[in-house]
Design a protein around this motif. Structure first.
Motif, PDB file in Angstrom:
ATOM      1  N   ASP A  54      -5.257   2.415 -10.689  1.00 22.25           N
ATOM      2  CA  ASP A  54      -6.352   1.449 -10.630  1.00 22.25           C
ATOM      3  C   ASP A  54      -6.016   0.270  -9.717  1.00 22.25           C
ATOM      4  OD1 ASP A  54      -7.464   3.066 -12.486  1.00 22.25           O
ATOM      5  OD2 ASP A  54      -7.055   1.754 -14.200  1.00 22.25           O
ATOM      6  N   PRO A  55      -7.033  -0.312  -9.082  1.00 23.91           N
ATOM      7  CA  PRO A  55      -6.790  -1.509  -8.265  1.00 23.91           C
ATOM      8  C   PRO A  55      -6.581  -2.733  -9.142  1.00 23.91           C
ATOM      9  CG  PRO A  55      -9.128  -1.046  -8.333  1.00 23.91           C
ATOM     10  CD  PRO A  55      -8.453   0.104  -9.034  1.00 23.91           C
ATOM     11  N   LEU A  56      -5.874  -3.690  -8.617  1.00 22.28           N
ATOM     12  CA  LEU A  56      -5.704  -4.986  -9.258  1.00 22.28           C
ATOM     13  C   LEU A  56      -6.803  -5.884  -8.688  1.00 22.28           C
ATOM     14  CD1 LEU A  56      -3.578  -6.065 -11.259  1.00 22.28           C
ATOM     15  CD2 LEU A  56      -2.354  -7.014  -9.310  1.00 22.28           C
ATOM     16  N   ILE A  57      -7.780  -6.258  -9.516  1.00 24.85           N
ATOM     17  CA  ILE A  57      -8.939  -7.018  -9.043  1.00 24.85           C
ATOM     18  C   ILE A  57      -8.805  -8.465  -9.496  1.00 24.85           C
ATOM     19  CG2 ILE A  57     -11.451  -7.227  -9.084  1.00 24.85           C
ATOM     20  CD1 ILE A  57     -11.599  -4.240  -9.589  1.00 24.85           C
ATOM     21  N   LEU A  58      -8.903  -9.397  -8.545  1.00 20.38           N
ATOM     22  CA  LEU A  58      -8.714 -10.815  -8.809  1.00 20.38           C
ATOM     23  C   LEU A  58     -10.053 -11.540  -8.749  1.00 20.38           C
ATOM     24  CD1 LEU A  58      -6.075  -9.625  -7.353  1.00 20.38           C
ATOM     25  CD2 LEU A  58      -5.452 -12.004  -6.984  1.00 20.38           C
ATOM     26  N   GLY A  59     -10.305 -12.429  -9.705  1.00 22.71           N
ATOM     27  CA  GLY A  59     -11.534 -13.207  -9.709  1.00 22.71           C
ATOM     28  C   GLY A  59     -11.725 -13.930 -11.028  1.00 22.71           C
ATOM     29  N   ARG A  60     -12.917 -14.513 -11.223  1.00 22.24           N
ATOM     30  CA  ARG A  60     -13.193 -15.306 -12.423  1.00 22.24           C
ATOM     31  C   ARG A  60     -13.920 -14.525 -13.517  1.00 22.24           C
ATOM     32  NH1 ARG A  60     -16.755 -18.769 -11.711  1.00 22.24           N
ATOM     33  NH2 ARG A  60     -17.378 -18.446  -9.560  1.00 22.24           N
ATOM     34  N   ASN A  61     -14.502 -13.366 -13.170  1.00 17.04           N
ATOM     35  CA  ASN A  61     -15.290 -12.603 -14.135  1.00 17.04           C
ATOM     36  C   ASN A  61     -14.380 -11.713 -14.985  1.00 17.04           C
ATOM     37  OD1 ASN A  61     -17.005 -10.653 -15.405  1.00 17.04           O
ATOM     38  ND2 ASN A  61     -18.601 -11.151 -13.915  1.00 17.04           N
ATOM     39  N   SER A  72     -14.264 -16.569  -6.354  1.00 11.89           N
ATOM     40  CA  SER A  72     -15.507 -15.916  -6.758  1.00 11.89           C
ATOM     41  C   SER A  72     -15.306 -15.108  -8.040  1.00 11.89           C
ATOM     42  CB  SER A  72     -16.005 -14.999  -5.642  1.00 11.89           C
ATOM     43  OG  SER A  72     -16.335 -15.739  -4.489  1.00 11.89           O
ATOM     44  N   GLY A  73     -16.433 -14.661  -8.611  1.00 10.51           N
ATOM     45  CA  GLY A  73     -16.367 -13.856  -9.820  1.00 10.51           C
ATOM     46  C   GLY A  73     -15.555 -12.590  -9.617  1.00 10.51           C
ATOM     47  N   LYS A  74     -15.771 -11.915  -8.501  1.00 11.04           N
ATOM     48  CA  LYS A  74     -14.998 -10.733  -8.115  1.00 11.04           C
ATOM     49  C   LYS A  74     -14.564 -10.978  -6.680  1.00 11.04           C
ATOM     50  CE  LYS A  74     -15.337  -5.657  -8.091  1.00 11.04           C
ATOM     51  NZ  LYS A  74     -16.265  -4.511  -8.239  1.00 11.04           N
ATOM     52  N   HIS A  75     -13.359 -11.497  -6.496  1.00 11.08           N
ATOM     53  CA  HIS A  75     -12.960 -12.084  -5.216  1.00 11.08           C
ATOM     54  C   HIS A  75     -12.280 -11.082  -4.278  1.00 11.08           C
ATOM     55  CE1 HIS A  75     -12.182 -15.995  -3.089  1.00 11.08           C
ATOM     56  NE2 HIS A  75     -11.447 -15.161  -2.377  1.00 11.08           N
ATOM     57  N   CYS A  76     -11.181 -10.470  -4.722  1.00 13.37           N
ATOM     58  CA  CYS A  76     -10.442  -9.554  -3.853  1.00 13.37           C
ATOM     59  C   CYS A  76      -9.684  -8.540  -4.711  1.00 13.37           C
ATOM     60  CB  CYS A  76      -9.482 -10.312  -2.930  1.00 13.37           C
ATOM     61  SG  CYS A  76      -8.137 -11.161  -3.785  1.00 13.37           S
ATOM     62  N   ALA A  77      -9.096  -7.546  -4.057  1.00 13.07           N
ATOM     63  CA  ALA A  77      -8.373  -6.497  -4.778  1.00 13.07           C
ATOM     64  C   ALA A  77      -7.093  -6.139  -4.034  1.00 13.07           C
ATOM     65  CB  ALA A  77      -9.247  -5.260  -4.946  1.00 13.07           C
ATOM     66  N   VAL A  78      -6.070  -5.773  -4.809  1.00 10.83           N
ATOM     67  CA  VAL A  78      -4.805  -5.266  -4.269  1.00 10.83           C
ATOM     68  C   VAL A  78      -4.558  -3.910  -4.918  1.00 10.83           C
ATOM     69  CG1 VAL A  78      -2.327  -5.663  -4.036  1.00 10.83           C
ATOM     70  CG2 VAL A  78      -3.905  -7.608  -4.020  1.00 10.83           C
ATOM     71  N   ASP A 115       2.100   5.325  -1.055  1.00 12.07           N
ATOM     72  CA  ASP A 115       3.297   4.502  -0.844  1.00 12.07           C
ATOM     73  C   ASP A 115       3.032   3.279   0.028  1.00 12.07           C
ATOM     74  OD1 ASP A 115       4.924   6.181  -2.385  1.00 12.07           O
ATOM     75  OD2 ASP A 115       5.223   7.535  -0.679  1.00 12.07           O
ATOM     76  N   LYS A 116       1.798   2.826   0.063  1.00 18.56           N
ATOM     77  CA  LYS A 116       1.452   1.626   0.822  1.00 18.56           C
ATOM     78  C   LYS A 116       0.641   0.679  -0.052  1.00 18.56           C
ATOM     79  CE  LYS A 116       1.347   3.888   5.364  1.00 18.56           C
ATOM     80  NZ  LYS A 116       0.517   4.188   6.562  1.00 18.56           N
ATOM     81  N   LEU A 117       0.711  -0.613   0.284  1.00 13.39           N
ATOM     82  CA  LEU A 117      -0.039  -1.638  -0.431  1.00 13.39           C
ATOM     83  C   LEU A 117      -1.182  -2.140   0.440  1.00 13.39           C
ATOM     84  CD1 LEU A 117       2.959  -3.659  -1.875  1.00 13.39           C
ATOM     85  CD2 LEU A 117       1.384  -2.244  -3.187  1.00 13.39           C
ATOM     86  N   PHE A 118      -2.337  -2.368  -0.190  1.00 13.82           N
ATOM     87  CA  PHE A 118      -3.511  -2.811   0.549  1.00 13.82           C
ATOM     88  C   PHE A 118      -4.135  -4.031  -0.130  1.00 13.82           C
ATOM     89  CE2 PHE A 118      -3.038   1.697   1.400  1.00 13.82           C
ATOM     90  CZ  PHE A 118      -3.190   1.765   2.781  1.00 13.82           C
ATOM     91  N   LEU A 119      -4.740  -4.890   0.699  1.00 12.04           N
ATOM     92  CA  LEU A 119      -5.484  -6.062   0.228  1.00 12.04           C
ATOM     93  C   LEU A 119      -6.880  -5.996   0.824  1.00 12.04           C
ATOM     94  CD1 LEU A 119      -5.730  -8.954  -1.036  1.00 12.04           C
ATOM     95  CD2 LEU A 119      -4.844  -9.832   1.143  1.00 12.04           C
ATOM     96  N   GLN A 120      -7.899  -6.287  -0.004  1.00 13.03           N
ATOM     97  CA  GLN A 120      -9.279  -6.217   0.476  1.00 13.03           C
ATOM     98  C   GLN A 120     -10.105  -7.339  -0.139  1.00 13.03           C
ATOM     99  OE1 GLN A 120     -11.151  -2.327   0.416  1.00 13.03           O
ATOM    100  NE2 GLN A 120     -13.109  -3.196  -0.193  1.00 13.03           N
ATOM    101  N   ASP A 121     -10.818  -8.081   0.707  1.00 11.54           N
ATOM    102  CA  ASP A 121     -11.780  -9.064   0.212  1.00 11.54           C
ATOM    103  C   ASP A 121     -13.024  -8.323  -0.274  1.00 11.54           C
ATOM    104  OD1 ASP A 121     -12.678 -12.100   0.240  1.00 11.54           O
ATOM    105  OD2 ASP A 121     -14.349 -10.925   1.037  1.00 11.54           O
TER     106      ASP A 121
END
Length: 445
Positions: free
Chosen positions: A360-367, A382-388, A393-399
């Motif tokens: 599962d993705p790690l989702i960062l935000g206020r909701n 934001s309520g649903k701001h970004c995800a890691v 074998d790679k790490l990704f970041l997405q707004d």
């Protein structure tokens, strides 16, 4: 025959595309003058005559700078509270009757006017203010193309000692007679330079300030303190003279005080790193480069149809868990543990570590219903701001389409819904550097 002229056509289109993409020059502190204007606050009677305040001055004058989306004509600007104090305290643009010292009364109305040059001005109103922080937000009667919005950047401790610049209209007292000679154009602004001495908070009020050796004179009040890239770090406010040494110390209000006020009233602004102002150039260059690539593909495959079947590219999609599970701490012995963490370095979650799972993705935000790294009611997040997330074998970041953006440590803003790869040690922040994280490995790994 096309083999003879195709390389020339391709090279020409590619060159034009690159030139279009690079036409926009880097924004600097000198360019920031385009976002600054002079602010006049006056009181007038029913006959239009100027009325002096309790200090005997008929006008309060300072500087101000515009904020808003970088690709739109701005309508909001920031200045010091004390520049427009008469407007706030004496009716806020409404007709009021006030007592006079001789026992009589006077009927007056306060006005705020924003001057772009000697002949061009627009009326404004005060829409938000903090007397404690000495910040006021003004709104023009209509958006203007006479100035541009400036990006904002809250200062951090690692900026101490770095070069800063003050932009405004010094040489005039903030309170003066209207018959004094004034100049209001871009060419009349001055730029002074210095360095950040320290970041501090006022005792009692907790208001965040910036101390600097950059000279701040009367008339600079409300103008921006910017860095080399023209991002606003603070609002130039006042100078204090030591009675014993006669040494002068200069202070600006930390721009975070204004950002808090902007967030409170849902007023739009741009943080440093936004690429919106470059979009026309990027799009123009991209279109021409794509045209060159398409021409190349068509010509090179001419006569060879059917020999090779093209395979559509698989779009990178963000995996979505059926149910979000909170992960406030790193689980021990979790078979889904990727071995990587994000660790808060500043802000509401500073010092906390969150495991990045294999699935599962790690989702960062206020909701709380949508996120598994949950912020309190944090400005800029934001309520649903970004995800890691971890994949192959790679790490990704997405707004995730946040309001105030997701940024890398160097200030580069991520395009919404376009993942980028991260490495251990990379840092990113949500909205402002005050809410930052770093990619780390599991302890002991």
């Amino acid at each position: 025959m096309y083999r003879k002229w195709f390389p020339r056509l391709f090279s020409l289109l590619l060159l034009i595309g690159l030139l279009c993409g690079c036409t926009k020059q880097d924004f600097t502190y000198i360019d920031a003058k385009q976002g600054v204007a002079r602010v006049y606050c006056t009181m007038r009677g029913a006959d239009g005559a100027l009325i002096a305040d309790s200090n005997g001055s008929v006008a309060s004058v300072g500087s101000g700078f515009f904020v808003g989306p970088l690709d739109q004509d701005p309508e909001y600007l920031i200045t010091n509270h004390h520049v427009v104090e008469n407007y706030i305290e004496e009716g806020q643009g409404e007709w009021v009757t006030l007592p006079t010292t001789d026992g009589g009364s006077v009927t007056l109305k306060t006005y705020v006017d924003i001057y772009f040059d000697e002949e061009t001005s627009l009326p404004a109103t005060v829409v938000a203010y903090s007397e404690t922080a000495d910040v006021a937000i003004l709104r023009l009667s209509t958006p203007t193309n006479q100035r541009i919005a400036l990006p904002l950047l809250p200062p951090t401790e690692d900026m101490i000692g770095s070069q800063v610049y003050g932009i405004g209209f010094p040489g005039l007292s903030d309170n003066l007679a209207m018959d004094a000679a004034t100049q209001n154009g871009l060419q009349d602004m001055t730029v002074t330079s210095g360095a950040i001495s320290r970041l501090l908070s006022s005792s009692g009020s907790g208001v965040r300030r910036i101390q600097t050796d950059m000279v701040i004179q009367h008339g600079n009040s409300g103008g921006p303190m910017v860095n080399n890239q023209g991002a606003v770090l603070g609002i130039n406010s006042w100078a204090v003279t030591d009675e014993d040494s006669l040494e002068q110390n200069y202070y600006a209000c930390n721009i975070q005080e204004a950002i808090d006020l902007l967030d409170q009233y849902s007023i739009p602004y741009a943080l440093a790193g936004s690429s919106a102002s470059n979009l026309p150039y990027i799009i123009g260059g991209a279109v021409l480069i794509c045209a060159a690539v398409v021409v190349a593909a068509v010509l090179l495959t001419k006569g060879k149809r059917g020999k090779h079947a093209s395979q559509p590219l698989q779009k990178q999609t963000l995996p979505a868990p059926e149910r979000v599970q909170p992960r406030d701490t790193a689980a021990v012995g979790n078979p889904q543990d990727s071995g990587y963490r994000i660790q808060g370095t500043t802000g509401a979650l500073a010092g906390k570590r969150f495991l990045i799972p294999k699935t599962d993705p790690l989702i960062l935000g206020r909701n709380r219903d949508l996120c598994n790294v949950v912020f309190p009611n944090t400005p800029g997040v934001s309520g649903k701001h970004c995800a890691v997330w971890f994949k192959h074998d790679k790490l990704f970041l997405q707004d995730l389409g946040s309001t105030h953006g997701t940024f890398l440590k160097n200030g580069a803003k991520l395009f919404p819904n376009q993942p980028i790869e991260l490495q251990v040690g990379d840092s990113f922040y949500l909205g402002s550097p005050l809410e930052a994280f770093v990619i780390a490995e599991k302890r002991g790994s």
